[in-house]
Structures are given as C-alpha cells and as structure tokens.
Design a protein around this motif. Structure first.
Motif, short mmCIF file in Angstrom:
data_model
loop_
_atom_site.label_atom_id
_atom_site.label_comp_id
_atom_site.label_asym_id
_atom_site.label_seq_id
_atom_site.Cartn_x
_atom_site.Cartn_y
_atom_site.Cartn_z
N PHE A 352 -34.72 0.49 38.67
CA PHE A 352 -33.23 0.04 38.51
C PHE A 352 -32.68 0.31 40.06
N LEU A 355 -33.27 3.32 41.55
CA LEU A 355 -33.65 4.68 40.51
C LEU A 355 -35.07 4.31 39.67
N ALA A 357 -36.72 4.74 37.01
CA ALA A 357 -36.62 5.35 35.58
C ALA A 357 -37.92 5.60 34.86
N PRO A 376 -36.57 15.28 28.84
CA PRO A 376 -35.34 15.53 28.90
C PRO A 376 -34.45 14.22 28.77
N ASN A 377 -33.02 14.31 28.71
CA ASN A 377 -32.30 13.05 28.58
C ASN A 377 -32.50 12.36 30.09
N GLY A 378 -32.57 10.83 29.98
CA GLY A 378 -32.68 10.38 31.01
C GLY A 378 -33.99 10.30 31.85
N SER A 379 -35.18 10.92 31.22
CA SER A 379 -36.31 10.68 31.78
C SER A 379 -37.27 9.74 31.50
N GLY A 380 -36.50 8.64 30.99
CA GLY A 380 -37.16 7.25 30.88
C GLY A 380 -37.77 6.89 29.57
N LYS A 381 -37.65 7.75 28.62
CA LYS A 381 -38.40 7.55 27.39
C LYS A 381 -37.91 5.97 26.63
N THR A 382 -36.46 5.99 26.51
CA THR A 382 -36.26 4.78 26.26
C THR A 382 -36.35 3.23 27.03
N THR A 383 -36.38 3.57 28.30
CA THR A 383 -36.96 2.63 28.94
C THR A 383 -38.47 2.24 28.83
N TYR A 392 -36.99 -5.15 28.70
CA TYR A 392 -37.21 -4.98 30.05
C TYR A 392 -38.58 -5.49 30.90
N GLN A 424 -32.39 3.66 19.21
CA GLN A 424 -31.86 5.00 19.33
C GLN A 424 -30.36 4.89 19.01
P1 ADP Z 1 -34.24 8.63 28.03
O1 ADP Z 1 -34.41 7.72 26.77
O2 ADP Z 1 -35.24 9.50 28.20
O3 ADP Z 1 -32.92 9.51 27.66
P2 ADP Z 1 -33.65 6.30 29.54
O4 ADP Z 1 -34.85 5.64 29.34
O5 ADP Z 1 -32.34 5.66 28.65
O6 ADP Z 1 -33.72 7.79 29.14
O7 ADP Z 1 -32.99 6.31 30.93
C1 ADP Z 1 -33.76 6.50 32.14
C2 ADP Z 1 -33.00 6.52 33.57
O8 ADP Z 1 -32.71 5.12 33.75
C3 ADP Z 1 -31.46 7.11 33.12
O9 ADP Z 1 -31.24 7.46 34.52
C4 ADP Z 1 -30.62 5.55 32.91
O10 ADP Z 1 -29.49 5.83 33.33
C5 ADP Z 1 -31.37 4.65 33.61
N1 ADP Z 1 -31.38 3.44 33.01
C6 ADP Z 1 -31.77 3.03 31.79
N2 ADP Z 1 -31.28 1.90 31.51
C7 ADP Z 1 -30.74 1.21 32.52
C8 ADP Z 1 -30.39 -0.06 33.01
N3 ADP Z 1 -30.40 -1.12 32.26
N4 ADP Z 1 -29.70 -0.15 34.08
C9 ADP Z 1 -29.90 0.83 35.20
N5 ADP Z 1 -30.21 2.05 34.73
C10 ADP Z 1 -30.77 2.31 33.69
#
Ligand code: ADP
Ligand code: MG
Length: 586
Positions: A352, A355, A357, A376-383, A392, A424
């Motif tokens: 992104f 970043l 992700a 950890p939170n923000g490690s990219g799991k949901t992405t 995406y 989530q």
């Molecule tokens: P997790 O699920 O592991 O907590 P995420 O996959 O939600 O983490 O997020 C990973 C990183 O990508 C985070 O820093 C988040 O802020 C960033 N991120 C996720 N989705 C977006 C997006 N649509 N636009 C910009 N940054 C994103």
C-alpha cells in the motif's frame, strides 16, 4: 400484536394479487364513476407500474436512480410513435416499448452502476436531462414540445378498449400482475442476490455474487417496468408531451416509492396511489392544499423512514417461513479434487504505497487440514485473506488453487471456484433472516449441489443446523447475539460447499464457552473433509485445532510448520508470543 389476517394468509399470495386485481377491475366495470375519477385512477395505476420498478432497483438492489420518468417516457413515445408513425400493431408496439426502455436501462446501468452512490444519482439526472432535451428538440421524430396526440387504444378479438372504464380495468389487471412479479422476484435467487448486494456488497461478492451484473439486471427490470407503465399511460390518455417526462416527474416517482416504502412492491404501490389521490382529495382546501400536502409528505418521511408500508410491517409479525416443515439433513462437502496441496501461494506481495503489508510470502495449505495464520496486529494476516478472496489485487506473486492459477481473479469468481470466507468484522446481510443469509451462500454458482442436496433452502437449513442455530432460522440476523452472528457467517460460508474456508479471527469477541464450541465446530468441519485457513490470536484454541501454523511479522513469513516446531521457534517467541507464553495480544 397478533397476526392480522390469519385465514387470508393461508391463501397462496400469488392468488391474492390476481384476485385483488380482478376485484378492482370488476369494481371499475360495475360502478359508473365519473370520467374525472376514472382519469385519476388511470393515472395512479399506470404510474404505479413505473414506480414499482423503483422497488426493484432501489428497494431490492439499493441503487438510486433519478431517471425513472425518462424510461416512462421512452415507453410512452415508443408506443405512440410505433403505432402512429411506423404502423405497428398495439401489442407489437407495447412489446417494443417495454424492450426499448429495458435496453436503455441496461445501457445506463452498464455504464454507470460501477460508480454508485451520489455519482450514480448525478449520472441518472444527466441522462434524464438529455432525454428531455432530445424529446423537445428532435422535432422530426418526437414532434417536439407540441407532443403526440391521437394515440389509439388496444383491441383484442375485435373488442376495442375505447371505453375508459374498460381500459382502466385492463390496466388494473396488468398492475396486479406487475405487483405479483415484483413481489415474487424478492423471493427468488436473483432477488436474494439483489438484497445481498444492497446490504453488504463486499460480503455479496465473496459469496459468489457478481454485484455489477446483479445491479445491471435490476436497472433493466426497473426500466422495462417504467416503459410498460409509460406505454399504458400514453394509450390511456391519448396525448403525451415532453413535460410529462421531466426530472420533476422522476423526483415525484422517487418520492412516491420512498413515501410508501420502497423495499416492498405493496409499499411502493401505496405511495404512488397516495401521492396521486391525496392532492385530488385535498383540492377543496383551495389555496392551502399544496402546503398541507407537502407537510403531510414531510411528516411521513420523518416519522416513518421506511415508508408507510415499512412502518406497518414492523407492527406485523414476521412472515411465517414456508421452510418450517422441512427437516435438515446431514451436511455434505464435496471432497477436494487434489489430495495433497489445495492452496499454494508463492512470493506473494501486497504493497500500500510504501507499506509492505505482505512481503514475498510463501504458504501452502494441505488438503483436509486446519492451517493457522498467526502474527501480531498489523502483520498482514487480513490482507493475505483479502488477496486470496480477490478483494485486493496482489502487487506480485501467484496463488494456485487446486492446480489452477487464480491470482487476481474477481471475488465472485474465486467464490465460484470454492473459496469461502468470513470477516474479522462480521459482514452479514442485515435486512435478511438467518435462513436467507445462509441461502445466499448456498446459491453460489458451481456449488455442485447434487440431487440430494440440490435444494438451496434445504442446504441452508442443514448448514444452520450444523452450527447449532436451526431454531433461529426465521429471525432477522441483526437481532442475534454477537457470537451467534459469527456462527451464521460460518454457516453462510459452509452452505456454499467450499473447497477452502478462510476464517478471519472467528473467536474474536467470543466468551470461553463459545470458544470451546468453536473448537468443536472446527473439528466437525474438518471431519467433513474441509480444508480451513484460520487467523486467530487465541493460542490455546490454535494448539487444540491447528495441523500447521504460518507466522507473519511485518508482512513477512517468519516461521512455518507443525505447531510443536513453530511455537518454540525463537523468532516467533520474540516477535509474537513474548517470553512468558501466556501473554498473548488480543
Ligand atoms: P492484521 O490482519 O494482521 O492485523 P492487516 O492485514 O489488517 O493486519 O494490515 C496489515 C497492514 O496493512 C497494516 O499496517 C494496515 O494498516 C495495512 N493495510 C491494510 N489494509 C490497507 C488498505 N486498504 N490501505 C492501506 N493500508 C492497509
Ligand atoms: Mg486482521
């Protein structure tokens, strides 16, 4: 409040619609109303046919349009000019009018529904304005501001509907059929798809619904109905002119629909009738009638945001489900085509801006295993899950699913191949019952429902039963406790007969009893033959179910393998688990 008409409800609703239409037609034929009243009712009936189109596009599919009067006009002009200038038979001209309005609606939908929201409103207004300009200025074809007069009435078997009462009776029967059609539509596969798109487009797309296609179909149906209404209007009043199909009329159409309750055909019809009949009824008030009329509309809108019918429906008991008598069977999941690796992700990155992700992640999920993705939170799991479900587009890398390259397919296409997911943050279709939510999952294309499991309703009941919520089938899903809503989301995914199930933090917000139920549910799903990728923070839950674990940190894979190995990996301990193992971030 007790059910209002217990005996009436036992009659098939389709019969009620037709009976109401025939009864109304009979009254019109039997009672000698004065021509003024007949004219008003004829206007109400033909307008309603067009306004009910808004139930489909706005009420069901949630797409705003301010061009309904243009489609009404296309229908009216095609019928009038088709007969007068091109010598068409009435019925041929009528079919042509409906088709032309439908095609114009499809064209407008195809080019603009992707925009959505107020952009869509703007584009439909522009279309409406252009239509008015064309009607007024293309004089050789449309006859310009003078309008078209002498539009004939239809005839069948030598009988001509020249008498106004006869023609009105005909319109009322057509209206009842249109109402029946729109009422039924909501209860079909397509109708559920429309409602799903309206309630939650993202969730709809990962359940296998092509949202763009569904919206275009809704536009087409709505416009075709407007065309039908316009054609009936033209023949009814014998004269049409451009000012009858202006933006002001489109706004009136929209007000009618919203006032009555746009989510239901009956509500829309109610609104249209009221807005036409009310001003006439108030005319004796002379100068102040417009003020009273306006105030009434504003008050209804304020105190009944779902329209009059929406308000009345809230007072009524929920519709009794026709599925009550059916019993759920045993849930069946088609075995994976490949016995070894179901999903193979190679070198996957998602950036992104600056970043990273996801940064060159490799991951393989073996058939019929539970694979945990932690970090950890923000490690990219949901992405990661968002890339797998097509929400995406990856920056680079490949996703192989059952030996096919499925990288960057659209969400509905991935869902059609058998990748189902939960979110989530729960994303259910908020206006629907639990059963309807799960049915929407069950109807995904390519769900391979075989003869025993081919019925969408039965399959949905089975999935509801599997998660233990059969008794909540008819409840509106937003009324359920949080933990139940999570299970409904899982049931919706399961009903699609997926090959791979992606669960994004299914235990978040659950209490310890519910977490234990989830462990048991995960085990039963695996026993069915399912392959599951689960994101979870609760380590004790992971230890109970996971066959393999992949750990992400700052978008990179830092460990991968059997739980015994991964959970003792020094890199994992320092990045995620921390020294004392019991402290785990939620
Ligand atoms: P997790 O699920 O592991 O907590 P995420 O996959 O939600 O983490 O997020 C990973 C990183 O990508 C985070 O820093 C988040 O802020 C960033 N991120 C996720 N989705 C977006 C997006 N649509 N636009 C910009 N940054 C994103
Ligand atoms: Mg997340």
């Amino acid at each position: 409040m007790p059910r209002m008409f217990p005996t009436v409800l036992r009659i098939p609703p389709s019969l009620l619609f037709i009976a109401a239409g025939v009864a109304a037609a009979a009254v019109v034929l039997a009672v000698p109303f004065n021509p003024y009243v007949t004219g008003i009712v004829m206007q109400a009936a033909t307008y309603t046919v067009a306004v009910v189109g808004l139930t489909v596009v706005l009420g069901y599919a949630g797409q705003i349009t301010l061009a309904q009067a243009a489609f009404f006009g296309i229908g009216a002009y095609c019928l009038a000019l088709g007969i007068l200038d091109y010598g068409l038979n009435f019925w041929v001209a009528l079919a042509f009018a409906v088709a032309a309005a439908g095609v114009a609606g499809a064209a407008l939908g195809l080019t603009s529904v992707r925009l959505g929201g107020h952009y869509l409103a703007m584009i439909t207004i522009t279309f409406q304005q252009i239509f008015t300009l064309v009607l007024t200025n293309w004089i050789e074809v449309t006859r310009g501001p003078d309008g078209v007069s002498g539009i004939p009435r239809p005839h069948v078997f030598g009988f001509t509907f020249s008498n106004n009462a006869h023609y009105l009776a005909f319109c009322l029967v057509v209206l009842s059929l249109v109402l029946l059609f729109v009422w039924r539509l909501r209860r079909t596969r397509l109708g559920r798809q429309m409602a799903a798109v309206r309630d939650n487009e993202l969730a709809a797309s990962v359940t296998g619904i092509n949202a763009h296609y569904v919206k275009v179909v809704a536009f087409t149906i709505s416009s075709a109905l407007a065309g039908l209404g316009g054609a009936l209007f033209a023949s009814g009043f014998a004269y049409i002119s451009p000012d009858q199909f202006s933006l002001a009329e489109s706004i009136v159409f929209l007000t009618m629909a919203l006032l009555g309750g746009v989510k239901s055909a009956i509500g829309t019809a109610l609104g249209a009738s009221l807005l036409i009949l009310l001003p006439e009824a108030l005319r004796f008030l002379k100068e102040i009638y417009l003020a009273i009329y306006g105030a009434a509309v504003v008050l209804i809108m304020i105190f009944m945001p779902d329209g009059i019918w929406g308000y009345l429906s809230l007072l009524q008991r929920k519709e009794a489900a026709a599925t009550r008598s059916r019993r759920p069977g045993a849930l069946h999941i088609s075995p994976a085509a490949r016995k070894d690796v179901v999903l193979e992700v190679t070198d996957l990155s998602k950036h992104f801006g600056g970043l990273k992700a996801l940064d060159r992640v490799d991951l393989a999920v073996r058939s019929n295993t539970i694979h945990a993705l932690i970090g950890p939170n923000g490690s990219g799991k949901t992405t990661f899950v968002n890339v797998l479900s097509g929400l995406y587009k990856p920056t680079s890398g490949t996703v192989m699913f059952e030996s096919d390259d499925v990288t960057a397919l659209a969400p509905h296409a991935l869902a059609s191949r058998g990748i189902a997911r939960t979110f989530q943050n729960i994303r259910l279709f908020s206006s629907m019952s639990c059963l309807e939510n799960v049915m929407t999952g069950a109807q995904r294309p390519g769900a391979d429902l075989d003869a025993d499991h081919g019925d969408i309703g039965a399959r949905a009941l089975t999935a509801l039963d599997f998660v233990g919520l059969l008794d909540r089938a008819d409840d509106i899903v937003t009324g359920l406790p949080y933990g139940h809503q999570r299970k409904i989301e899982i049931a919706r995914a399961l009903a699609a007969n997926p090959q791979l199930l992606l669960l994004d933090e299914p235990a978040a917000g659950l209490n310890s009893t519910e977490k234990q139920q989830l462990v048991e549910l995960l085990r039963r799903m695996k026993a069915l033959g399912l392959t599951i990728l689960i994101i979870e923070h609760d380590m004790s839950l992971i230890e109970q179910v996971a066959d393999n674990i992949t750990v992400l940190n700052f978008g990179q894979r830092i460990s991968d393998g059997r739980p015994a190995h991964v959970l003792r990996d020094p890199a994992v301990v320092s990045a995620y688990l921390g020294e004392p193992r019991q402290h785990v971030a939620a």
